[in-house]
Design a protein around this motif. Sequence first.
Motif, short mmCIF file in Angstrom:
data_model
loop_
_atom_site.label_atom_id
_atom_site.label_comp_id
_atom_site.label_asym_id
_atom_site.label_seq_id
_atom_site.Cartn_x
_atom_site.Cartn_y
_atom_site.Cartn_z
N PRO A 190 73.48 -14.36 -18.43
CA PRO A 190 72.72 -14.01 -19.65
C PRO A 190 71.90 -15.16 -20.20
CG PRO A 190 75.07 -14.23 -20.11
CD PRO A 190 74.93 -14.28 -18.63
N ILE A 191 72.30 -16.40 -19.91
CA ILE A 191 71.51 -17.56 -20.34
C ILE A 191 70.32 -17.70 -19.41
CG2 ILE A 191 71.48 -20.06 -20.63
CD1 ILE A 191 74.41 -19.95 -21.37
N ARG A 192 69.12 -17.71 -19.98
CA ARG A 192 67.91 -17.81 -19.17
C ARG A 192 67.68 -19.27 -18.75
NH1 ARG A 192 63.78 -14.02 -22.76
NH2 ARG A 192 65.18 -12.22 -22.92
N LEU A 193 67.37 -19.46 -17.48
CA LEU A 193 67.15 -20.79 -16.95
C LEU A 193 65.70 -20.96 -16.51
CD1 LEU A 193 70.32 -21.44 -14.73
CD2 LEU A 193 69.93 -22.08 -17.12
N PHE A 194 65.19 -22.17 -16.73
CA PHE A 194 63.84 -22.53 -16.30
C PHE A 194 63.92 -23.93 -15.68
CE2 PHE A 194 63.74 -19.92 -20.12
CZ PHE A 194 62.97 -18.83 -19.69
N VAL A 195 63.74 -24.01 -14.38
CA VAL A 195 63.87 -25.27 -13.64
C VAL A 195 62.49 -25.66 -13.10
CG1 VAL A 195 64.86 -26.38 -11.60
CG2 VAL A 195 66.28 -24.89 -13.04
N THR A 196 62.06 -26.87 -13.41
CA THR A 196 60.73 -27.33 -13.01
C THR A 196 60.79 -28.24 -11.79
OG1 THR A 196 59.96 -27.25 -15.30
CG2 THR A 196 58.65 -28.55 -13.76
N ALA A 197 59.91 -27.99 -10.83
CA ALA A 197 59.69 -28.87 -9.69
C ALA A 197 58.18 -29.04 -9.54
CB ALA A 197 60.30 -28.31 -8.41
N THR A 198 57.74 -30.12 -8.90
CA THR A 198 56.32 -30.42 -8.77
C THR A 198 55.82 -30.06 -7.37
OG1 THR A 198 56.53 -32.25 -10.34
CG2 THR A 198 54.55 -32.19 -8.96
N ASN A 199 54.83 -29.20 -7.29
CA ASN A 199 54.24 -28.83 -6.01
C ASN A 199 53.49 -30.03 -5.44
OD1 ASN A 199 52.18 -27.78 -4.08
ND2 ASN A 199 53.05 -25.80 -4.64
N VAL A 200 53.88 -30.48 -4.25
CA VAL A 200 53.30 -31.68 -3.66
C VAL A 200 51.81 -31.50 -3.40
CG1 VAL A 200 53.36 -33.25 -1.67
CG2 VAL A 200 55.50 -32.36 -2.62
N HIS A 201 51.41 -30.31 -2.98
CA HIS A 201 50.03 -30.07 -2.58
C HIS A 201 49.08 -29.92 -3.76
CE1 HIS A 201 52.34 -28.27 0.99
NE2 HIS A 201 51.93 -29.46 1.35
N THR A 202 49.54 -29.25 -4.81
CA THR A 202 48.66 -28.99 -5.96
C THR A 202 48.87 -29.99 -7.09
OG1 THR A 202 50.22 -27.49 -7.07
CG2 THR A 202 48.74 -26.52 -5.41
N GLY A 203 50.05 -30.63 -7.13
CA GLY A 203 50.37 -31.53 -8.23
C GLY A 203 50.79 -30.81 -9.50
N ARG A 204 50.85 -29.50 -9.45
CA ARG A 204 51.22 -28.72 -10.64
C ARG A 204 52.71 -28.41 -10.65
NH1 ARG A 204 46.30 -25.96 -9.32
NH2 ARG A 204 47.48 -24.26 -8.37
N GLY A 205 53.23 -28.24 -11.84
CA GLY A 205 54.63 -27.87 -11.98
C GLY A 205 54.85 -26.41 -11.65
#
Length: 340
Positions: A146-161
């Motif tokens: 029930p707890i919403r999770l948001f995990v960020t990683a950085t795309n190597v090719h685009t540089g965007r999260g």
Amino acid sequence: MVKRDPVLIDLALQGGGSHGAFTWGVLDRLLEEPWLQIDGISGTSAGAMNAAVLADGHAEGGANGARAALEGFWRNVSRAALLSPFRRGPLDVLLGRWTLDHSPVYVAMDLMSRLFSPYELNPGGANPLREILANCIDFDRVAKAPIRLFVTATNVHTGRGHVFRNSDITADVLLASACLPTMFQAIEIDGESYWDGGYSGNPTITPLVRECTSKDTILVQINPVERPDSPRTARDILNRLNEVSFNSVLLKELRMIALLRQVANPGDCEGALWAGMRIHRVASEALTELGSSSKVNAEWDFLSMLRDQGRFSAEAFLKANGQDLGQRSSFDLDVLLKGV
């Protein structure tokens, strides 16, 4: 104990290697308060691992289950480190210093990482955290938590999260969020390569505003924003550069939120989201005394010290700002707009 009406909160958890044990302590203390109900968590690197472990434990056994799961995770991290070559020197142990700056193996590996890539030093892509995560987290349960999770990683090719949500989260996603490119090979997920999420969102706050019901976000900050002295040694300069880079995206997002709160139209649906949000912050000056090398120190005594410091900081926050939760921001975002 005064009984309080429930307050729905979100958590934003920074990354920082073993310094994530400070966040463990903060969470451990907050979970003792039955009136605090967690709606969503955004995390990066160690913050992402704390988030996933908490959500899994909470789904199984409530607040006490989350506390037990967090302790179990960090104990497993410490046990795995018993075989690590990264150890404090005898003098540092004697003087009670947590740094690895004088560890011959750490110094050698630090120098080698500037000459060789992890594809050369670790061609098999071994990472001891993979087994720990697989043993400590039920990812099927996380997907339905029930707890919403948001995990960020950085795309190597685009540089965007890239923000991964509950149903997407796996051990690979958590490893990607914590993948320092000088230490580990990029993690491939669905044909895309990912590095540490700290380069693009440490942590990312926007999903908490747009996708969660809570209006209160508690930021648990590990990386020092300010230091009183200018770094002089090569190691201190690199350490400060890392702190600045890992804080810059977060500070930009907080400035954006401050601006949106000033110009948002509360009568508009999107504007109401930004105008009504409240920001709080838990941090500790004690973390400024720790250098970057201590982020790979996973001795149980060190992790326990950080946990205790986290609990102390959370206790101080609750005493000073607990009444603000559900009412008003206790962290002044407008200060970040000065000089911009």
